[in-house]
Scaffold this active site. Structure first.
Site, PDB file in Angstrom:
ATOM      1  N   TYR A   1       0.897  -1.097  -0.029  1.00 21.51           N
ATOM      2  CA  TYR A   1       0.071  -0.017  -0.124  1.00 21.51           C
ATOM      3  C   TYR A   1       0.903   1.291  -0.042  1.00 21.51           C
ATOM      4  O   TYR A   1       1.713   1.334   0.739  1.00 21.51           O
ATOM      5  CB  TYR A   1      -0.792  -0.040   1.262  1.00 21.51           C
ATOM      6  CG  TYR A   1      -2.270   0.864   1.043  1.00 21.51           C
ATOM      7  CD1 TYR A   1      -3.143   0.356   0.419  1.00 21.51           C
ATOM      8  CD2 TYR A   1      -2.514   1.845   1.861  1.00 21.51           C
ATOM      9  CE1 TYR A   1      -4.417   0.942   0.312  1.00 21.51           C
ATOM     10  CE2 TYR A   1      -3.536   2.723   1.744  1.00 21.51           C
ATOM     11  CZ  TYR A   1      -4.602   2.332   0.967  1.00 21.51           C
ATOM     12  OH  TYR A   1      -5.858   2.975   1.098  1.00 21.51           O
TER      13      TYR A   1
ATOM     14  N   GLY B   1      -6.573   2.357   7.329  1.00 21.53           N
ATOM     15  CA  GLY B   1      -7.224   1.751   8.529  1.00 21.53           C
ATOM     16  C   GLY B   1      -6.725   0.321   9.091  1.00 21.53           C
ATOM     17  O   GLY B   1      -7.004  -0.493   8.209  1.00 21.53           O
TER      18      GLY B   1
ATOM     19  N   ASP C   1      -8.527  -1.439  10.657  1.00 23.25           N
ATOM     20  CA  ASP C   1      -9.714  -2.558  10.333  1.00 23.25           C
ATOM     21  C   ASP C   1      -9.787  -3.045   8.938  1.00 23.25           C
ATOM     22  O   ASP C   1     -10.257  -4.493   9.103  1.00 23.25           O
ATOM     23  CB  ASP C   1     -11.276  -1.788  10.700  1.00 23.25           C
ATOM     24  CG  ASP C   1     -10.977  -0.411   9.707  1.00 23.25           C
ATOM     25  OD1 ASP C   1     -10.250  -0.032   9.406  1.00 23.25           O
ATOM     26  OD2 ASP C   1     -12.520  -0.272   9.078  1.00 23.25           O
ATOM     27  N   ARG C   2      -9.342  -2.454   8.042  1.00 26.00           N
ATOM     28  CA  ARG C   2      -9.248  -3.347   6.538  1.00 26.00           C
ATOM     29  C   ARG C   2      -8.259  -4.370   6.574  1.00 26.00           C
ATOM     30  O   ARG C   2      -8.584  -5.423   6.160  1.00 26.00           O
ATOM     31  CB  ARG C   2      -8.852  -2.171   5.817  1.00 26.00           C
ATOM     32  CG  ARG C   2      -9.958  -1.094   5.443  1.00 26.00           C
ATOM     33  CD  ARG C   2      -9.429   0.139   4.532  1.00 26.00           C
ATOM     34  NE  ARG C   2      -9.134  -0.184   2.958  1.00 26.00           N
ATOM     35  CZ  ARG C   2      -8.696   0.138   2.009  1.00 26.00           C
ATOM     36  NH1 ARG C   2      -8.128   1.543   2.335  1.00 26.00           N
ATOM     37  NH2 ARG C   2      -8.483  -0.058   1.078  1.00 26.00           N
TER      38      ARG C   2
ATOM     39  N   THR D   1     -20.799   2.244   7.737  1.00 26.36           N
ATOM     40  CA  THR D   1     -21.085   3.441   7.369  1.00 26.36           C
ATOM     41  C   THR D   1     -20.180   3.930   6.035  1.00 26.36           C
ATOM     42  O   THR D   1     -20.852   4.529   4.980  1.00 26.36           O
ATOM     43  CB  THR D   1     -20.735   4.640   8.407  1.00 26.36           C
ATOM     44  OG1 THR D   1     -21.226   4.135   9.795  1.00 26.36           O
ATOM     45  CG2 THR D   1     -20.588   5.972   8.082  1.00 26.36           C
TER      46      THR D   1
ATOM     47  N   THR E   1     -41.976   6.305  -8.474  1.00 29.09           N
ATOM     48  CA  THR E   1     -40.893   7.149  -7.390  1.00 29.09           C
ATOM     49  C   THR E   1     -40.289   6.091  -6.493  1.00 29.09           C
ATOM     50  O   THR E   1     -39.034   6.078  -6.289  1.00 29.09           O
ATOM     51  CB  THR E   1     -41.521   8.345  -6.764  1.00 29.09           C
ATOM     52  OG1 THR E   1     -42.286   9.099  -7.727  1.00 29.09           O
ATOM     53  CG2 THR E   1     -40.510   8.783  -5.873  1.00 29.09           C
TER      54      THR E   1
END
Length: 244
Positions: free
Chosen positions: A85, A92, A94-95, A118, A170
């Protein structure tokens, strides 16, 4: 030992007991004080915590209040050769831990991990256990919140993708625009990874994963606690006695 996963919206605490995860606490960030009080009481019985966090302010609070009883796993704790990376300082934990958890459950096979919260992350870890990067996209709850904030007159709709095309109401238009678009976004990125590695095992996790579980033509697995599995799979001996 208990494990903590601090995401963008919630603080979760779990214990691994007799081969299964027991979720002890799940509270929004607004209830941090209550969570700290509960964890502080546990430290009096000798409980220690191993944690992942994407929120620095909460990390700082827990380090201050729990002291030697808590240790955070950082990306820097992984060997450099396992993180491919460009900006590991912004990655993060968490990833990486979610991928590590999926990898530990996949018998050494490469994994594609979709964590639907989120934010939705779609990441890839190869067969050698090297984190190779991935995508950060809005979660479906974030998509909904953004749309309805700016267009409050639109009706709220269930998270389903209608069978009819093109949409004739809709309600159907919104369901295709939200759930349909979200599913298409995730499917497209999964397919890009599969184009390079068709043997990768696909894992879904996160609070909104159910929206993605029936993507057509994609065989996948589900685990609600991949970050916890990643924490459990790290070498605990490096952390248990590492704080003075």
């Amino acid at each position: 030992m208990m494990f903590i996963d601090i995401g963008n919206s919630y603080i979760k605490v779990a214990e691994y007991d007799q081969g299964a995860w027991d979720l002890k606490l799940r509270v929004p960030h607004s209830q941090l004080d209550e969570a700290v009080h509960w964890m502080t009481m546990l430290t009096k019985t000798g409980t220690r915590f191993l944690a992942s966090s994407v929120v620095q302010a909460i990390t700082d609070n827990l380090n201050r209040d729990l002291g030697k009883h808590i240790q955070f796993v950082r990306v820097a704790d992984f060997p450099e050769k396992r993180i491919n990376y460009s900006t590991p300082q912004t990655l993060g934990s968490d990833r990486v831990l979610a991928c590590q958890g999926a990898y530990s459950l996949s018998n050494g096979k490469s994994v594609i991990v979709v964590d639907a919260g989120t934010a939705t992350t779609i990441d890839y870890m190869d067969q050698h256990g090297v984190f190779q990067g991935g995508v950060i996209a809005p979660g479906i709850s974030s998509m909904e919140a953004g749309l309805f904030q700016h267009a409050p007159e639109l009706p709220k709709v269930d998270r389903i993708r209608p069978a009819i095309w093109p949409p004739k109401s809709t309600k159907e238009a919104l369901q295709w625009g939200l759930t349909g678009s979200y599913q298409s976004l995730v499917r497209d990125h999964i397919q890009r990874f599969l184009n390079d590695d068709h043997t990768a095992v696909i894992w879904f996790s996160g609070g909104d994963a159910e929206v993605l579980m029936n993507l057509g033509g994609i065989k996948s697995k589900y685990h609600p606690n991949l970050v916890f599995e990643g924490l459990r799979s790290v070498d605990l001996s490096r952390f248990i006695e590492s704080k003075p």
